[in-house]
Design a protein around this motif. Sequence first.
Motif, short mmCIF file in Angstrom:
data_model
loop_
_atom_site.label_atom_id
_atom_site.label_comp_id
_atom_site.label_asym_id
_atom_site.label_seq_id
_atom_site.Cartn_x
_atom_site.Cartn_y
_atom_site.Cartn_z
N VAL A 196 -4.71 7.74 17.31
CA VAL A 196 -3.91 6.85 16.49
C VAL A 196 -4.82 6.20 15.46
O VAL A 196 -5.78 5.51 15.81
CB VAL A 196 -3.22 5.77 17.35
CG1 VAL A 196 -2.41 4.83 16.47
CG2 VAL A 196 -2.33 6.42 18.39
N VAL A 197 -4.53 6.48 14.17
CA VAL A 197 -5.35 5.96 13.07
C VAL A 197 -4.46 5.11 12.18
O VAL A 197 -3.35 5.53 11.83
CB VAL A 197 -5.98 7.12 12.26
CG1 VAL A 197 -6.83 6.56 11.12
CG2 VAL A 197 -6.81 8.01 13.17
N GLY A 218 -5.36 5.50 0.84
CA GLY A 218 -6.01 6.79 0.68
C GLY A 218 -5.20 7.92 1.30
O GLY A 218 -5.15 9.04 0.75
N ASN A 219 -4.55 7.67 2.43
CA ASN A 219 -3.70 8.69 3.05
C ASN A 219 -2.51 9.03 2.17
O ASN A 219 -2.14 10.20 2.03
CB ASN A 219 -3.22 8.22 4.42
CG ASN A 219 -4.36 7.90 5.37
OD1 ASN A 219 -4.49 6.77 5.84
ND2 ASN A 219 -5.20 8.88 5.67
N ALA A 220 -1.91 8.01 1.57
CA ALA A 220 -0.76 8.24 0.68
C ALA A 220 -1.19 9.01 -0.56
O ALA A 220 -0.47 9.88 -1.05
CB ALA A 220 -0.13 6.91 0.30
N GLY A 258 6.03 0.40 -1.51
CA GLY A 258 5.11 0.07 -2.59
C GLY A 258 3.88 0.96 -2.58
O GLY A 258 3.37 1.34 -3.63
N ARG A 259 3.41 1.29 -1.39
CA ARG A 259 2.24 2.17 -1.28
C ARG A 259 2.56 3.57 -1.80
O ARG A 259 1.73 4.19 -2.45
CB ARG A 259 1.78 2.24 0.18
CG ARG A 259 0.50 3.05 0.39
CD ARG A 259 0.19 3.18 1.87
NE ARG A 259 -0.05 1.89 2.48
CZ ARG A 259 -0.19 1.71 3.79
NH1 ARG A 259 -0.09 2.74 4.62
NH2 ARG A 259 -0.42 0.49 4.28
N VAL A 300 -2.18 9.13 -8.65
CA VAL A 300 -2.42 10.58 -8.72
C VAL A 300 -1.94 11.13 -10.06
O VAL A 300 -2.67 11.89 -10.72
CB VAL A 300 -1.70 11.29 -7.56
CG1 VAL A 300 -1.73 12.80 -7.75
CG2 VAL A 300 -2.35 10.93 -6.23
N PHE A 301 -0.74 10.75 -10.47
CA PHE A 301 -0.23 11.28 -11.74
C PHE A 301 -1.08 10.82 -12.92
O PHE A 301 -1.39 11.62 -13.82
CB PHE A 301 1.22 10.84 -11.96
CG PHE A 301 1.74 11.23 -13.31
CD1 PHE A 301 2.22 12.50 -13.53
CD2 PHE A 301 1.73 10.33 -14.37
CE1 PHE A 301 2.67 12.88 -14.79
CE2 PHE A 301 2.17 10.69 -15.62
CZ PHE A 301 2.66 11.97 -15.83
N PHE A 302 -1.44 9.55 -12.94
CA PHE A 302 -2.23 9.04 -14.07
C PHE A 302 -3.55 9.78 -14.20
O PHE A 302 -3.95 10.16 -15.31
CB PHE A 302 -2.48 7.54 -13.89
CG PHE A 302 -3.32 6.94 -14.99
CD1 PHE A 302 -2.76 6.57 -16.19
CD2 PHE A 302 -4.69 6.78 -14.81
CE1 PHE A 302 -3.54 6.03 -17.21
CE2 PHE A 302 -5.48 6.24 -15.81
CZ PHE A 302 -4.90 5.87 -17.02
#
Length: 293
Positions: free
Chosen positions: A36-37, A42-44, A135-136, A144-146
């Motif tokens: 369980v992390v 960063g994961n998103a 929000g995340r 990512v897009f930017f």
Amino acid sequence: MSSPQPQMPQAAPAWQAAPGSAPHPGGPGYTSPIPVVRTHLGNAIASEWTKIRSVRSTMWTLGVFVLLVVGIGLLTGIVVSSSSTDLSGENALSLGFFGLLLGSMCIITLGVLTTASEYGTGMIRTTMVACPSRGRVLAAKAIVFFLVAFVVTLVAGSLVAFLHVALLEDSGARDPSGGEWLKGTVGIALYIALLGLLSLIVGSIIRHSAGAITIMIGAVLAPLVIALFMFSESLQKVRDALFEYSIPNQLSVFYANSLSQSGPSGWDPLWIILGVTAVAFAGAFALLEKRDV
């Protein structure tokens, strides 16, 4: 005489595990075999990067963008250099404006699809289950897009800039200064990426790909077109404002080739689009928290 019936084993109390059985999940001494992390931004971001690079529309829109920017830029440079046009004192980078204006439509389209397409397919429900923090999710998509839009625009714009400087060397065009190089490459890449990010936010608000793309293309072209048909003297101030603050004119400012004599100059267009994008992002975040997915 009948034989005695076999006796059933006595049931274990609810609080006690039966002999030989595994400990009750969540009970004392239980350890989950699955690590369980705690998730974080960063994961998103990793998830959104996987999605944006694995979707065909990303490669198609970015491929067409590079083709328009480099193709039109190269064609314009060849035509001007082979003609008798005198470019004495002109900035050699200014011809990159035409390809980037058309190419921005591809960045706008990709920005809208990054968010709105998930609502159209229902994929947004899976995304929100995997990452309940809405929000995340929006922040990860924006980051990512930017970065993708900025890097692709910077590479394509810089390539065109070097080609124009080489092709227009004999046409009298002056070599750009350091500041002009910065505005014509990094500055224009930041502006186009922010314009695409604004499109992403509009896609999140509208939640309909065709509608959001139409709104953004209208925002780019409508002010300039409307101003062209304002002939009345009483509308002169409105006409001038539409010219000065239209997106095509703000793009031309980065090449020191503004369509109007007043209005934004220097790095002003970048601060304007940054402010508009920040306000739109705040509105999209507020709506995302209140609306159903």
